[in-house]
Design a protein around this motif. Structure first.
Motif, short mmCIF file in Angstrom:
data_model
loop_
_atom_site.label_atom_id
_atom_site.label_comp_id
_atom_site.label_asym_id
_atom_site.label_seq_id
_atom_site.Cartn_x
_atom_site.Cartn_y
_atom_site.Cartn_z
N ALA A 1 0.81 -1.21 0.00
CA ALA A 1 0.00 0.00 0.00
C ALA A 1 0.85 1.27 0.00
N LYS A 2 2.13 1.12 0.31
CA LYS A 2 3.03 2.27 0.31
C LYS A 2 3.55 2.61 -1.09
N ILE A 3 3.20 1.80 -2.09
CA ILE A 3 3.74 1.97 -3.44
C ILE A 3 2.67 2.53 -4.36
N THR A 4 2.99 3.58 -5.09
CA THR A 4 2.10 4.12 -6.11
C THR A 4 2.71 3.90 -7.48
N PRO A 5 2.04 3.14 -8.36
CA PRO A 5 2.53 2.97 -9.72
C PRO A 5 2.06 4.12 -10.61
N ILE A 6 2.97 4.62 -11.47
CA ILE A 6 2.68 5.81 -12.28
C ILE A 6 3.07 5.56 -13.73
N PHE A 7 2.14 5.82 -14.63
CA PHE A 7 2.38 5.76 -16.07
C PHE A 7 2.34 7.18 -16.62
N ILE A 8 3.40 7.61 -17.32
CA ILE A 8 3.46 8.95 -17.90
C ILE A 8 3.56 8.84 -19.41
N SER A 9 2.65 9.46 -20.12
CA SER A 9 2.63 9.39 -21.58
C SER A 9 3.74 10.23 -22.20
N VAL A 10 4.30 9.71 -23.30
CA VAL A 10 5.24 10.48 -24.11
C VAL A 10 4.61 10.81 -25.47
N ASP A 11 3.29 10.78 -25.53
CA ASP A 11 2.56 11.03 -26.78
C ASP A 11 1.43 12.02 -26.52
N PRO A 12 1.78 13.28 -26.22
CA PRO A 12 0.74 14.25 -25.86
C PRO A 12 -0.25 14.53 -26.99
N GLU A 13 0.16 14.30 -28.22
CA GLU A 13 -0.72 14.58 -29.36
C GLU A 13 -1.97 13.69 -29.33
N ARG A 14 -1.80 12.44 -28.92
CA ARG A 14 -2.94 11.50 -28.93
C ARG A 14 -3.41 11.11 -27.54
N ASP A 15 -2.52 11.10 -26.57
CA ASP A 15 -2.87 10.60 -25.25
C ASP A 15 -3.53 11.67 -24.39
N THR A 16 -4.82 11.86 -24.61
CA THR A 16 -5.62 12.76 -23.78
C THR A 16 -5.84 12.11 -22.42
N PRO A 17 -6.28 12.85 -21.43
CA PRO A 17 -6.60 12.23 -20.14
C PRO A 17 -7.57 11.06 -20.28
N GLU A 18 -8.57 11.20 -21.14
CA GLU A 18 -9.56 10.14 -21.31
C GLU A 18 -8.92 8.87 -21.88
N ILE A 19 -8.06 9.03 -22.89
CA ILE A 19 -7.40 7.88 -23.50
C ILE A 19 -6.47 7.21 -22.50
N VAL A 20 -5.74 8.02 -21.74
CA VAL A 20 -4.86 7.46 -20.71
C VAL A 20 -5.68 6.70 -19.67
N GLY A 21 -6.84 7.24 -19.32
CA GLY A 21 -7.70 6.56 -18.35
C GLY A 21 -8.17 5.21 -18.84
N GLU A 22 -8.50 5.12 -20.13
CA GLU A 22 -8.91 3.84 -20.70
C GLU A 22 -7.76 2.84 -20.68
N PHE A 23 -6.56 3.33 -20.92
CA PHE A 23 -5.38 2.46 -20.95
C PHE A 23 -5.07 1.90 -19.56
#
Length: 205
Positions: free
Chosen positions: A104-126
């Protein structure tokens, strides 16, 4: 294909470079009886301002007090990114089963390197396909460029794909950071989820 080759070859080169960069710095310690962190003294990580999959502004300091798994990738990646994210997500889940309080002390984080296509909504689906606590972040081109530089991540637009799409060449490395944002280790996603869980068990306390 260049996209895959870059993913596969970057990690050992990065590990060597990071080890060299830490040679002149006093090493950190994972705690009493625990070996020094592999990335002790490396200048990786730092503050950023990005947007979460729910549209909120997120900074690095928002995760203060948490261990952090950090991975840069893109949601339209056909193979390597989803494999890496799946493996560290499964590894974290395995670790949580054995040591729920530590997990529970660990937070996993994914950061997009494709701002042109990776909107918040698309990232959320992923990210919905992986760990339930996986945080997905995106942002403007300038924000992502700044974050990638801070985390020693390379990326650039790659070859075009059928249908008008494109790949993004980028360094594929999964970092583990400590509660104060200090770099600890690179998680061995190339060895599978079991290896990731074992690596987490070494450093999270």
């Amino acid at each position: 294909m260049q996209h895959n080759k870059l993913h596969l070859n970057w990690v050992p080169l990065a590990a060597a470079a990071l080890t060299l960069s830490a040679c002149d710095v006093a090493p950190g310690s994972g705690g009493q009886g625990v070996p020094d962190w592999p990335l002790a003294g490396a200048t990786i990580g730092g503050d950023f301002e990005l947007t979460s999959s729910t549209g909120e502004t997120v900074t690095w300091t928002d995760f203060a007090g948490q261990y952090r798994i950090v991975y840069f990738g893109f949601t339209y990646c056909p193979d390597i990114c989803p494999t890496d994210v799946q493996r560290f997500s499964q590894g974290l889940a395995q670790f949580e089963q054995v040591a729920p309080e530590l997990g529970a002390k660990i937070t996993p984080i994914f950061i997009s390197v494709d701002p042109e296509r990776d909107t918040p909504e698309i990232v959320g689906e992923f990210i919905a396909n992986f760990h339930p606590r996986l945080v997905g972040l995106t942002g403007s081109s300038d924000q992502i460029k700044a974050a990638a530089k801070t985390f020693a991540v390379f990326y650039s637009r790659g070859e075009d794909t059928p249908g008008g799409g494109y790949l993004v060449d980028h360094s594929a490395v999964v970092y583990l950071f400590g509660p104060d944002g200090e770099p600890i280790a690179i998680l061995p996603t190339d060895q599978g989820a079991d290896a990731v869980a074992a690596e987490l068990a070494k450093w999270v306390n």
